[in-house]
Design a protein around this motif. Structure first.
Motif, PDB file in Angstrom:
ATOM      1  N   GLN A 161       0.821  -1.213   0.000  1.00 25.96           N
ATOM      2  CA  GLN A 161       0.000   0.000   0.000  1.00 25.96           C
ATOM      3  C   GLN A 161       0.856   1.265   0.000  1.00 25.96           C
ATOM      4  O   GLN A 161       0.346   2.358  -0.271  1.00 25.96           O
ATOM      5  N   ARG A 162       2.143   1.132   0.285  1.00 33.85           N
ATOM      6  CA  ARG A 162       3.040   2.302   0.299  1.00 33.85           C
ATOM      7  C   ARG A 162       3.926   2.381  -0.938  1.00 33.85           C
ATOM      8  O   ARG A 162       4.822   3.222  -0.998  1.00 33.85           O
ATOM      9  N   VAL A 163       3.676   1.503  -1.913  1.00 32.80           N
ATOM     10  CA  VAL A 163       4.547   1.412  -3.085  1.00 32.80           C
ATOM     11  C   VAL A 163       3.734   1.619  -4.348  1.00 32.80           C
ATOM     12  O   VAL A 163       2.706   0.964  -4.561  1.00 32.80           O
ATOM     13  N   SER A 164       4.188   2.539  -5.196  1.00 31.39           N
ATOM     14  CA  SER A 164       3.603   2.724  -6.526  1.00 31.39           C
ATOM     15  C   SER A 164       4.678   2.460  -7.575  1.00 31.39           C
ATOM     16  O   SER A 164       5.879   2.441  -7.268  1.00 31.39           O
ATOM     17  N   PHE A 165       4.244   2.253  -8.829  1.00 30.48           N
ATOM     18  CA  PHE A 165       5.163   1.858  -9.881  1.00 30.48           C
ATOM     19  C   PHE A 165       5.002   2.748 -11.104  1.00 30.48           C
ATOM     20  O   PHE A 165       3.893   3.174 -11.441  1.00 30.48           O
ATOM     21  N   ARG A 166       6.123   3.023 -11.762  1.00 30.64           N
ATOM     22  CA  ARG A 166       6.144   3.719 -13.046  1.00 30.64           C
ATOM     23  C   ARG A 166       6.993   2.900 -14.013  1.00 30.64           C
ATOM     24  O   ARG A 166       8.073   2.414 -13.646  1.00 30.64           O
ATOM     25  N   ALA A 167       6.508   2.768 -15.239  1.00 36.71           N
ATOM     26  CA  ALA A 167       7.296   2.107 -16.280  1.00 36.71           C
ATOM     27  C   ALA A 167       8.247   3.123 -16.911  1.00 36.71           C
ATOM     28  O   ALA A 167       8.038   4.334 -16.826  1.00 36.71           O
ATOM     29  N   GLY A 168       9.315   2.631 -17.527  1.00 37.99           N
ATOM     30  CA  GLY A 168      10.196   3.504 -18.289  1.00 37.99           C
ATOM     31  C   GLY A 168      11.573   3.646 -17.684  1.00 37.99           C
ATOM     32  O   GLY A 168      11.876   3.121 -16.605  1.00 37.99           O
ATOM     33  N   ARG A 169      12.405   4.380 -18.422  1.00 38.41           N
ATOM     34  CA  ARG A 169      13.798   4.615 -18.042  1.00 38.41           C
ATOM     35  C   ARG A 169      13.971   6.078 -17.672  1.00 38.41           C
ATOM     36  O   ARG A 169      13.628   6.965 -18.443  1.00 38.41           O
ATOM     37  N   VAL A 170      14.524   6.305 -16.496  1.00 38.40           N
ATOM     38  CA  VAL A 170      14.788   7.671 -16.062  1.00 38.40           C
ATOM     39  C   VAL A 170      15.731   8.340 -17.052  1.00 38.40           C
ATOM     40  O   VAL A 170      16.712   7.747 -17.504  1.00 38.40           O
ATOM     41  N   GLY A 171      15.395   9.582 -17.406  1.00 39.97           N
ATOM     42  CA  GLY A 171      16.207  10.322 -18.350  1.00 39.97           C
ATOM     43  C   GLY A 171      15.868  10.065 -19.794  1.00 39.97           C
ATOM     44  O   GLY A 171      16.402  10.728 -20.688  1.00 39.97           O
ATOM     45  N   LEU A 172      14.957   9.121 -20.047  1.00 36.03           N
ATOM     46  CA  LEU A 172      14.600   8.797 -21.425  1.00 36.03           C
ATOM     47  C   LEU A 172      13.084   8.841 -21.620  1.00 36.03           C
ATOM     48  O   LEU A 172      12.560   9.768 -22.233  1.00 36.03           O
ATOM     49  N   ASP A 173      12.370   7.855 -21.074  1.00 32.07           N
ATOM     50  CA  ASP A 173      10.930   7.784 -21.328  1.00 32.07           C
ATOM     51  C   ASP A 173      10.095   7.591 -20.061  1.00 32.07           C
ATOM     52  O   ASP A 173       8.892   7.373 -20.150  1.00 32.07           O
ATOM     53  N   ALA A 174      10.711   7.677 -18.895  1.00 36.03           N
ATOM     54  CA  ALA A 174       9.943   7.564 -17.651  1.00 36.03           C
ATOM     55  C   ALA A 174       9.189   8.861 -17.390  1.00 36.03           C
ATOM     56  O   ALA A 174       9.723   9.957 -17.587  1.00 36.03           O
ATOM     57  N   GLU A 175       7.942   8.731 -16.934  1.00 35.76           N
ATOM     58  CA  GLU A 175       7.129   9.902 -16.608  1.00 35.76           C
ATOM     59  C   GLU A 175       7.226  10.178 -15.111  1.00 35.76           C
ATOM     60  O   GLU A 175       6.588   9.528 -14.297  1.00 35.76           O
ATOM     61  N   LEU A 176       8.084  11.152 -14.780  1.00 39.12           N
ATOM     62  CA  LEU A 176       8.221  11.598 -13.399  1.00 39.12           C
ATOM     63  C   LEU A 176       7.804  13.052 -13.303  1.00 39.12           C
ATOM     64  O   LEU A 176       7.885  13.807 -14.279  1.00 39.12           O
ATOM     65  N   GLU A 177       7.371  13.443 -12.127  1.00 41.74           N
ATOM     66  CA  GLU A 177       6.953  14.821 -11.915  1.00 41.74           C
ATOM     67  C   GLU A 177       8.100  15.776 -12.244  1.00 41.74           C
ATOM     68  O   GLU A 177       9.255  15.540 -11.878  1.00 41.74           O
ATOM     69  N   SER A 178       7.785  16.858 -12.939  1.00 41.67           N
ATOM     70  CA  SER A 178       8.807  17.849 -13.285  1.00 41.67           C
ATOM     71  C   SER A 178       8.942  18.919 -12.213  1.00 41.67           C
ATOM     72  O   SER A 178       9.847  19.751 -12.271  1.00 41.67           O
ATOM     73  N   ALA A 179       8.056  18.901 -11.227  1.00 43.46           N
ATOM     74  CA  ALA A 179       8.148  19.811 -10.082  1.00 43.46           C
ATOM     75  C   ALA A 179       8.556  19.001  -8.851  1.00 43.46           C
ATOM     76  O   ALA A 179       8.266  17.807  -8.759  1.00 43.46           O
ATOM     77  N   PRO A 180       9.241  19.635  -7.907  1.00 38.88           N
ATOM     78  CA  PRO A 180       9.707  18.900  -6.725  1.00 38.88           C
ATOM     79  C   PRO A 180       8.569  18.263  -5.939  1.00 38.88           C
ATOM     80  O   PRO A 180       7.610  18.950  -5.574  1.00 38.88           O
ATOM     81  N   CYS A 181       8.653  16.965  -5.703  1.00 39.51           N
ATOM     82  CA  CYS A 181       7.636  16.293  -4.889  1.00 39.51           C
ATOM     83  C   CYS A 181       8.217  15.140  -4.073  1.00 39.51           C
ATOM     84  O   CYS A 181       7.504  14.596  -3.233  1.00 39.51           O
ATOM     85  N   PHE A 182       9.481  14.772  -4.304  1.00 39.42           N
ATOM     86  CA  PHE A 182      10.093  13.663  -3.572  1.00 39.42           C
ATOM     87  C   PHE A 182      11.125  14.184  -2.578  1.00 39.42           C
ATOM     88  O   PHE A 182      11.788  15.195  -2.813  1.00 39.42           O
ATOM     89  N   ASP A 183      11.269  13.426  -1.478  1.00 40.97           N
ATOM     90  CA  ASP A 183      12.193  13.810  -0.414  1.00 40.97           C
ATOM     91  C   ASP A 183      13.543  13.120  -0.525  1.00 40.97           C
ATOM     92  O   ASP A 183      14.479  13.467   0.213  1.00 40.97           O
TER      93      ASP A 183
END
Length: 231
Positions: free
Chosen positions: A92-114
């Motif tokens: 319940q505390r884990v979510s998943f994103r597909a893709g490669r960081v820096g290439l095709d992964a969809e990550l937030e473009s605004a700060p949201c992670f600690d």
């Protein structure tokens, strides 16, 4: 970019990587302690190239206020990470994103992670431009001051020191594993699939991407671990 592992490899990955990487479990233990020293009791952590989720399993049970976003291109590896999270009671505390960081992964473009974890991933990324894109995407989703933990193979591939340490590592693997042909295959992949950086070049890329100079917290032959912070 990181290899897309099939289902068979995903199943055996944890057993194999613990034998192949010197100090693999110690790396994760020290990463956990480093994170605990740097983060509050409530935190959101992005894990790049999460594989089977060892980083999450290592830290989540001891830190019930931490939430995780696992980024992994391989569907079989994500499925294995999901299975492990469910078995550990932390799904319940884990979510998943597909893709490669820096290439095709969809990550937030605004700060949201600690915090961000990138353990044994960046050395799969070929070329400094692609490595910089990887680091910039991680920096872009971190709060200012948030830590990045980064561990990879390090060194100047054409140097005598690098060759000597690889030879020592190869000798250790032959002594500790029962199938020399699989050792030979693993070390052949170091020539084709791994793209290490010297420490000074890594520091330069981290600073260009928006991080503070890295501080070492782990080393075992050519595997080096650092932490730094988003500026």
């Amino acid at each position: 970019m990181p290899i897309e592992f099939d289902q068979n490899y995903a199943t055996i990955y944890d057993h194999k990587i613990r034998k192949l990487i010197p100090g693999y479990l110690l790396l994760h233990e020290l990463s956990r302690h480093t994170l605990q020293a740097l983060l509050p009791v409530q935190a959101k952590i992005v894990v790049a190239g999460a594989g089977t989720g060892q980083e999450v399993i290592e830290t989540a049970t001891a830190n019930p206020g931490w939430q995780y976003c696992l980024v992994e291109p391989s569907a079989p590896m994500r499925e294995e990470a999901q299975r492990r999270a469910e078995a550990a009671g932390i799904a319940q505390r884990v979510s998943f994103r597909a893709g490669r960081v820096g290439l095709d992964a969809e990550l937030e473009s605004a700060p949201c992670f600690d915090a961000a974890l990138s353990l044994l991933v960046l050395h799969f990324v070929a070329g400094e431009a692609a490595k910089l894109a990887y680091l910039r995407q991680l920096a872009g989703c971190l709060h200012p001051g948030a830590p990045l933990l980064l561990a990879d193979m390090e060194g100047e591939r054409d140097s005598a020191v690098f060759a000597q340490q690889i030879a020592i590592w190869h000798r250790q693997q032959l002594a500790s594993r029962s199938h020399p042909e699989t050792v030979a295959l693993d070390f052949s992949k170091l020539e084709t699939d791994i793209y290490p950086l010297p420490a000074l070049r890594l520091q330069a890329l981290l600073e260009e991407a928006g991080f503070t100079p890295p501080i070492a917290y782990f080393r075992a032959w050519q595997i080096a671990g650092y932490y730094c912070h988003r500026r």
